[in-house]
Design a protein around this motif. Sequence first.
Motif: not given
Length: 402
Positions: A374-392
């Motif tokens: 059971p895994h999932f793939r995420i791409s971090y090819a986005l700007d820092d602010a968007t990635l921080e929001e996604a992680c939150a």
Amino acid sequence: MIEVPVSAALRRVAPSATIAVSAQARALAREGRDIINLGVGEPDADTPAHIRSAAIAAIEAGHTRYTDVDGLPQLKEAVCKKFSRDNGLAYAPSEINVSPGAKTVIYNALVATISAGDEVIIPAPYWVSYPDMVCLAGGSPVIVPTSTATGLKLDAAGLESAITERTRWLILNSPGNPTGACYSEEELRALADVLLRHPHVWILSDDIYEHLLFDGLRFFTIAQVEPRLRDRTLTVNGVSKGYAMTGWRIGFGGGPEGLIRQMAKVMGQSTTNACTIAQWAAIAALDGPQDFLAEQTVIFQRRRDLVFAALAEAPGISCDLPQGAFYLFPSCSGVLGKRRADGQLIQSDEDFVVQLLKHEGVAAVHGAAFGLSPHFRISYALDDATLEEACARIIGFCSRLQ
């Protein structure tokens, strides 16, 4: 309504999970939902200015007609120089194929060489399209599971056990999608030793993420490590990922002239040449300044570290540190069997990503699509602010599961 006839080959194939997730995310965004799409595998940077300028110059110069089926001679020369400069591989232009994307290079090679009953070894986890392309070509994918003990990479024992008299190809992807794992020179040497004992097995080395390698690691490709495998290896690359040219659709491969001729034959009855204007842009990418690549790598390594550290705070989520590309492939085993406050049960990685998108507006791709749950793939090819929001949002979603 008339039923559409579907070929037996296509009935063996599932729609691309990564494309499906991105389409669903775009559809929800059009409905007004606040969606963060971590499912798409493309850099967020613009194509460098000198490459865009080369495309405009090509249009103004009237370079808008057909080219040779498998690539402009000038682009083939640029690809030869790239392989020599970056990989220590010597190819003649007659040993180069240029196609509409690296994906098409791979597909053309499989269609050109696979017959019914032929087997293709694919380590899991794998890029979603490999098995289905083998099926469309009439072959049988042989999936070889890997483990965290080998860094989710194929080892010599696993390769040896998978080879049969029907094996036609081994597909290697380094740095890998979805894991970001990269084969070292020593690891490739061990695989090469096995392959030297089985001269009927060809090697397809998908190096599309070559320029996205972190922590000072050096990139190696198998024909470079073992020159005796050169004449049965197709080394695949392109400009999509490293040069932020996903939509331009230019991929290329270097291999023995006989294979390249057969791939051109496939193209002659299907796509014909890749976009002429994009080919001229690719020449500018390969022959022009390369400092963009190092600058981009610094950015992606910072983003990798940001997301890796953030996901460590998500209850039930665990992840190994990727060595390259721009993906993380976390395990969500720690959330399986838990429920949301409304009673919805998370039973699988697919349940996890479906509920994450539905309730948090974060799109990811479930690990089963890549051959490992059971895994999932995420791409971090986005700007820092968007990635921080996604992680939150991911942390919040996991924290509220009971």
